[in-house]
Enzyme design. Structure first.
Site, short mmCIF file in Angstrom:
data_model
loop_
_atom_site.label_atom_id
_atom_site.label_comp_id
_atom_site.label_asym_id
_atom_site.label_seq_id
_atom_site.Cartn_x
_atom_site.Cartn_y
_atom_site.Cartn_z
N PRO A 183 4.73 93.59 12.45
CA PRO A 183 3.58 94.30 11.88
C PRO A 183 3.45 95.68 12.53
CG PRO A 183 2.97 92.11 12.68
CD PRO A 183 4.34 92.39 13.19
N ASN A 235 45.88 81.69 45.03
CA ASN A 235 45.50 81.03 46.27
C ASN A 235 45.69 79.52 46.20
OD1 ASN A 235 44.29 83.17 48.11
ND2 ASN A 235 43.16 83.57 46.23
N ARG A 260 54.32 86.60 38.39
CA ARG A 260 53.36 85.66 38.96
C ARG A 260 53.90 85.13 40.28
NH1 ARG A 260 48.59 84.01 39.96
NH2 ARG A 260 47.65 82.25 38.86
N ASP A 281 35.55 77.47 28.05
CA ASP A 281 35.12 77.90 29.38
C ASP A 281 33.88 77.13 29.82
OD1 ASP A 281 35.13 79.86 31.66
OD2 ASP A 281 33.21 80.42 30.76
N HIS A 296 34.65 89.73 36.92
CA HIS A 296 33.63 89.46 37.92
C HIS A 296 32.24 89.75 37.36
CE1 HIS A 296 36.89 90.30 41.16
NE2 HIS A 296 36.91 89.04 40.76
#
Length: 1024
Positions: free
Chosen positions: A108, A345, A378, A256, A739
């Site tokens: 409105p 890692n 890799r 994910d 990140h």
């Protein structure tokens, strides 16, 4: 990304529900419009649309809509509808982004004067929330940062109404101050309680006795969904204008959300030539940077990353999605696929590559058709096996596949792929593998063991007496929160190879079990490490421990860290978890500052001090620790946001200098527990550190503090710096990188601006990340030439025995299995029955009979055989209480025993008279038939032996009252089986027995037993 923008309609809906009851605040009335909106239904649901003047505007997080002419004011419903349909039908350009407006909001029209328009904004930063207020608002507000009054509210506090009035509302008419102060106070309480990270209202219309929220922009901390879901309701986070969300992106986002790993995908240019499949949040940004810097920005098709040790199946789904997009449209120059990553890692490279290889083989024909070239780089745990698998795949895939490991710079494959440098030849096999030093791998480099390296003890505490400068040393003792046995074993192996006398891990805390001991290896020996349910017990029994490595989940990390800080013995805490809400992280930072505790993380792999101590999985497996010479100190200290890239820095620094002295990954969240400067100034005060490396990134302004320190002379040691995310300025729409903090909110926060500022203040900044090693090497050689660094001879580390599981996975050893199954296998990506994946079993609707065929006979059976098995199971599924097995089960259950005991009681009665009659019937009828005995002679023989004919006889049923179950099976078998000689023989016997007594019929056991033998003998499916 934690801070995510929401639609204006979503923000107003949330405020409507949570500001209800605040005096003078008028509820926001609005109607959301999308491409599929039914206008008639919309009008029925919002009758005010037909009676009031309206305002229509796009709701796609577009700034300055008024100045862009994207607001329709004072129209009616028909006018708003026509305006929206017009805007929806054509592409528009906003800045560099081109796209379509698809979502609108109608409200409105609130009649008001210019002096009733005001401005309020709340935003969060590291140590406080800031409330901005200006007594004028609207389109022409101008530079609000310069004009607005500002009130900083420290974390975990709330301003008083008096503070709000005196510090923010000084230019507000006196008759409105009380009402407005109440509103701002309530708004800030909801801002905190609902985990907003940004909330702007412009204009805020303030009348004499009412307040209206007109235009609103907001961001929520998406990681707080587990706390706020019931308060928020269903929240949709729209993509930025100019970038439509593809179904593939939604699919990966769903994967994910269901995974403990990280899987991200953003499609930048669906027709692009260059596609990436990169492991690691930091590495994914660097690959995108390098592609853009080498001129590939216009052809870069996607941005994304997979990390956090995804399974083979998850990696397969991710790779398959990218390959399907990549091979959807042809490109005249062919396609390039870059499968890259840093040195992992803890992710098993071979396992993830198996998923990628499976997808590559599935798309083999399309890859050939689209003239694809594949470049792989890799390293990390089991990477040798992963690269071997890739090379073997390349030989059969039909397209060029170039494979490299950690001997090649991480982004060198980009220049090869784009033709900027020649493609290198295949490297030699590495001398290290898994966590074992192979014979001859390093001894050739060492003539004789030199004396231990000399290390000058750094100052224990900072100059101001706050947090300690010396975080780790050779006698550091740590407590690990969480049952992370692999990480703990890695820490102990590192301790051993550093020639520590005792392990660094003193104990573990795991509140979900009772106190016990966990077995680990210390070199060749096995030792026991205590595990405590209570943190208090762990602290009391291990008072020398001063480091806590916290592996708690995002939901419990905050509480466990708060509890840890109650014990003054703990001076350093590493928080590994990713996804902790920002408000909670900021509270931890405040508490840590008050107590003098150093926090590393959240969202980090940790840090490492060569020769002394490593946090969790930092540094990867032993092969990388040895290759990067992390078992002894060097002269270079680094600080990074990215954990994965810290491992890459270990590799780069070890190749260009005498090695790492200390390295810390502060974490990828917007508010890490410690900052770049916290660690850089520690390094400045440590005489063992001769040069410093900083790996910053897009987003935030911390790097400018480093620039200021250089200008002021407080940072004097040589600094090599590079900020990743330079590609962000080349994209036409906002892209959230791997990140949470990697997103620029202004020019100053871009990586390009930061790199420029660092270079201007005297830091050594390479032209690209590709040249980072050369820049580090140049600074190092300069220090060596000046005598600042005196390289020392290498010290051979102790060898660490390889873990059995790794040795077996690498194919170095073998051991006979205790059990083997040729029937089923559940070790791989999915359960397999006789070589057929369970998904195929269900997809092909094999049914229970088909499963029986696979598990019993290890083969697919024809449909009639499957149907036969199902019929047998159905007709025998329900035994009444008259049979012994069921009777005993009932009696045992009535005696109060549990279900399993009752069932076992019934099963123990299986014998010739119950259940076992199947075996007996099959045996005796087969013997009679195979001996060519006439059915009459067979009956006489059994009578002479005094034996009952198994499968003949029933207590209730007779020739005159036949058993319908027998009739069903008999008729089916006669109609469908190729031959039924044994069933025919049994039916002839039945004629003889029923002539003597009507109830001596062929019963269910008999018909199943004989027909089953006929299936085995005459179907042609089974070996005779």
């Amino acid at each position: 990304m934690s801070a995510k923008g929401i639609r204006e309609a979503t923000g107003k809906d949330i405020l409507n529900r949570h500001l209800a009851g605040v005096a003078a605040v008028q509820p926001c009335r609005f109607a959301a419009v999308g491409p599929d909106t039914d206008w008639e239904v919309l009008l029925k649901q919002n009758p005010w649309l037909a009676t009031e003047k309206l305002v229509a505007k796009p709701d796609q997080m577009i700034k300055r809509r008024g100045k862009l002419g994207l607001i329709k004011v004072g129209t009616d419903f028909a006018g708003a509808k026509a305006w929206i349909q017009e805007k929806m039908s054509a592409d528009i350009e906003i800045g560099k982004a081109v796209g379509r407006l698809r979502t609108f909001i109608i409200e409105p029209f609130v009649a008001h004067t210019q002096d009733e328009e005001m401005y309020v904004c709340i935003y969060s930063h590291r140590h406080a929330d800031s409330i901005l207020f200006y007594h004028q608002g609207g389109v022409e507000i101008g530079d609000v940062d310069a004009k607005a009054l500002k009130l900083d509210v420290p974390i975990d506090t709330f301003p008083s109404k008096e503070d709000i009035t005196t510090k923010l509302l000084t230019h507000v008419p006196a008759d409105k101050k009380e009402m407005l102060a109440t509103f701002v106070d309530a708004l800030y309480h909801q801002y905190v309680d609902l985990y907003f990270t940004y909330l702007e209202i412009n204009p805020l219309v303030v009348k004499k006795d009412s307040i209206f929220v007109l235009d609103l922009a907001a961001k929520l901390d998406a990681t707080a969904e587990y706390i706020c879901r019931s308060k928020w309701g269903e929240v949709e986070y729209p993509t930025p204008f100019g970038r439509e969300q593809y179904p593939a992106e939604a699919y990966i986002a769903d994967l994910d959300s269901k995974s403990g790993s990280s899987l991200k995908l953003t499609i930048l240019n669906k027709s692009g030539r260059i596609w990436t499949m990169v492991a690691g949040g930091g590495a994914s940004v660097i690959y995108a940077d390098t592609i853009c810097e080498l001129g590939g920005a216009s052809e870069l098709a996607n941005y994304g990353e997979y990390s956090g040790a995804p399974t083979e199946g998850q990696t397969y789904d991710y790779a398959r999605t990218i390959l399907s997009l990549m091979t959807d449209e042809p490109h005249p120059d062919g396609k390039i696929l870059i499968i890259g990553g840093g040195i992992a890692n803890f992710t098993n490279v071979a396992a993830t590559f198996k998923g990628i290889v499976k997808a590559l083989m599935e798309f083999q024909a399309k890859l050939v058709e689209h003239k694809a070239q594949i470049f792989v780089r890799r390293a990390g745990p089991n990477y040798q096996e992963g690269l071997r698998i890739m090379r073997e795949t390349g030989r059969s895939l039909g397209v060029p596949v170039h494979v490299f490991g950690n001997e090649t710079h991480m982004t060198a494959i980009v220049a090869m792929a784009l033709g900027k440098r020649p493609i290198l030849s295949e490297p030699e096999a590495a001398q290290h593998t898994a966590n074992f030093l192979l014979p001859g791998g390093q001894q050739s480099e060492i003539q004789s063991p030199p004396p231990p390296r000399k290390v000058v003890p750094p100052p224990a505490d900072s100059a101001d007496g706050g947090k300690r400068d010396l975080l780790f040393h050779r006698d550091t003792k740590a407590i690990v929160w969480g049952m992370q046995t692999r990480a703990v074993q890695g820490m102990m192996d590192f301790d051993f190879v550093c020639s520590r006398k005792t392990p660094s891990v003193q104990c573990m805390i795991y509140p979900f079990t009772g106190d016990h001991k966990q077995k680990f290896y210390w070199g060749h020996k096995e030792i026991l490490v205590p595990v405590y349910k209570s943190m208090a017990d762990a602290m009391r029994k291990h008072p020398q421990a001063d480091v806590m490595v916290n592996f708690a989940s995002l939901r419990s990390a905050y509480e466990s860290v708060v509890e840890t800080m109650q014990y003054p013995q703990i001076r350093t805490i590493a928080i590994i978890a990713e996804g902790i809400p920002e408000n909670l992280t900021r509270k931890l930072i405040k508490a840590a500052d008050q107590k003098g505790v150093t926090i590393i993380g959240p969202a980090t792999v940790g840090g490492i001090k060569p020769g002394c101590f490593k946090i969790g999985n930092t540094g990867g497996m032993m092969d990388n620790l040895l290759l990067s010479k992390l078992y002894r100190p060097g002269s270079v200290a680094y600080v990074s946001r990215s954990g994965g890239m810290s491992n890459e820095l270990n590799n780069i620094i070890s190749r260009w200098t005498n090695g790492v002295y200390e390295g810390v990954a502060i974490g990828g969240d917007r508010y890490p527990g410690t900052t770049f400067m916290d660690h850089i100034m520690r390094y400045q005060r440590d005489p063992n550190v001769k040069m410093i490396v900083l790996l910053g990134e897009v987003g935030g302004v911390e790097e400018y503090d480093v620039c200021q320190a250089i200008k002021e002379g407080t940072l004097t040691k040589p600094l090599v710096a590079w900020c990743i995310g330079t590609c962000a300025t080349m994209f036409t729409s906002e892209v959230q990188f791997g990140h949470a903090g990697a997103c620029a909110n202004g020019e100053l926060e871009t990586a390009v601006a930061k790199n420029r500022a660092l270079a201007e203040t005297g830091a050594s900044v390479p032209a690209t990340f590709d040249q980072l090693g050369e820049t580090i090497g140049a600074v190092y050689q300069d220090l060596v030439s000046k005598g600042v660094i005196v390289p020392e001879p290498e010290v051979p580390p102790p060898t660490v025995p390889m873990d059995y599981n790794w040795a077996r996975e690498l194919g170095l050893i073998r051991k006979p299995a205790s059990f083997m199954s040729s029937i089923c296998d559940e070790r791989g990506q999915e359960l397999i029955y006789a070589g057929i994946p369970i998904t195929d079993v269900l997809r092909q609707d094999m049914g229970l009979g088909g499963v029986v065929g696979l598990l019993w006979f290890q083969r697919r059976l024809p449909p009639y055989a499957c149907k036969y098995f199902e019929m047998c199971l159905m007709v025998t599924a329900d035994h009444g209480p008259a049979v012994s097995g069921a009777h005993n089960t009932i009696v045992t259950a009535r005696a109060g025993k549990d279900l399993v005991s009752s069932l076992v009681s019934g099963l123990l009665t299986i014998g010739d008279r119950f259940g076992g009659a199947l075996d007996g019937a099959a045996r005796v009828f087969s013997e009679g038939h195979d001996s060519n005995l006439h059915p009459n002679d067979f009956v006489n023989m059994m009578r002479k032996k005094g034996q009952l004919i198994m499968g003949i006889g029933h207590r209730v049923k007779s020739i005159n009252n036949p058993d319908k179950r027998v009739e069903i099976i008999k008729n089916f078998v006669k109609e469908n089986f190729p031959a039924t000689p044994l069933l025919n023989y049994a039916l002839e016997v039945e004629k003889i027995t029923t002539s003597k007594k009507p109830n001596l019929i062929l019963n269910v056991d008999g018909v199943i037993a004989t027909s089953f033998v006929d299936l085995l003998r005459n179907s042609g499916i089974f070996t005779p």
